[in-house]
Scaffold this motif. Structure first.
Motif: not given
Length: 133
Positions: A10-37
């Motif tokens: 995760a990015c530092p809070p308040g720094v990024c606009i990636c909406e990471r937590d909201a995406l991880l909370a979805k059941d049918d979310a496309d999580l391929r983007i998180f492979k980009l370490t």
């Protein structure tokens, strides 16, 4: 949903606009983007910066979409193209894609186009801008 592959921290809070937590909370979310370490991002940026021709750029665009879900559009800008800044490089809005990555990908492509202007000429020619020259 807990992904089984290593994902980008995760990015530092308040720094990024990636909406990471909201995406991880979805059941049918496309999580391929998180492979980009961060390491994979460095390799991608290096590869984008060292492209040799337009076909390789198109190939990387396809692979980014297939593997990460990133949609990348590269086309001549609305106004006259006098420099590499006149070429519009846009990433589609995508949850999970970090702000820094959204800036780094177009910057790497611009550096590649500046190193190899023939790629930019082929891109412009593909949009019929140089057909009479």
């Amino acid at each position: 949903m807990t992904p089984s592959v290593p994902i980008r921290p995760a990015c530092p809070p308040g720094v990024c606009i990636c909406e990471r937590d909201a995406l991880l909370a979805k059941d049918d979310a496309d999580l391929r983007i998180f492979k980009l370490t961060r390491q994979a991002e460095k390799e991608l940026l290096q590869r984008l910066e060292n492209i040799q021709d337009l076909d390789e750029l198109h190939h990387l665009q396809r692979r980014m979409h297939e593997q990460l879900g990133i949609r990348l559009d590269i086309e001549p800008g609305f106004n006259e193209v006098r420099t590499m800044r006149g070429i519009a490089i846009r990433l589609a809005d995508q949850p999970g894609l970090c702000r820094k990555t959204r800036q780094a990908i177009p910057a790497a492509i611009r550096r590649a186009l500046e190193k190899r202007p023939e790629i930019a000429y082929r891109l412009l020619d593909g949009h019929d801008l140089l057909r009479d020259t």
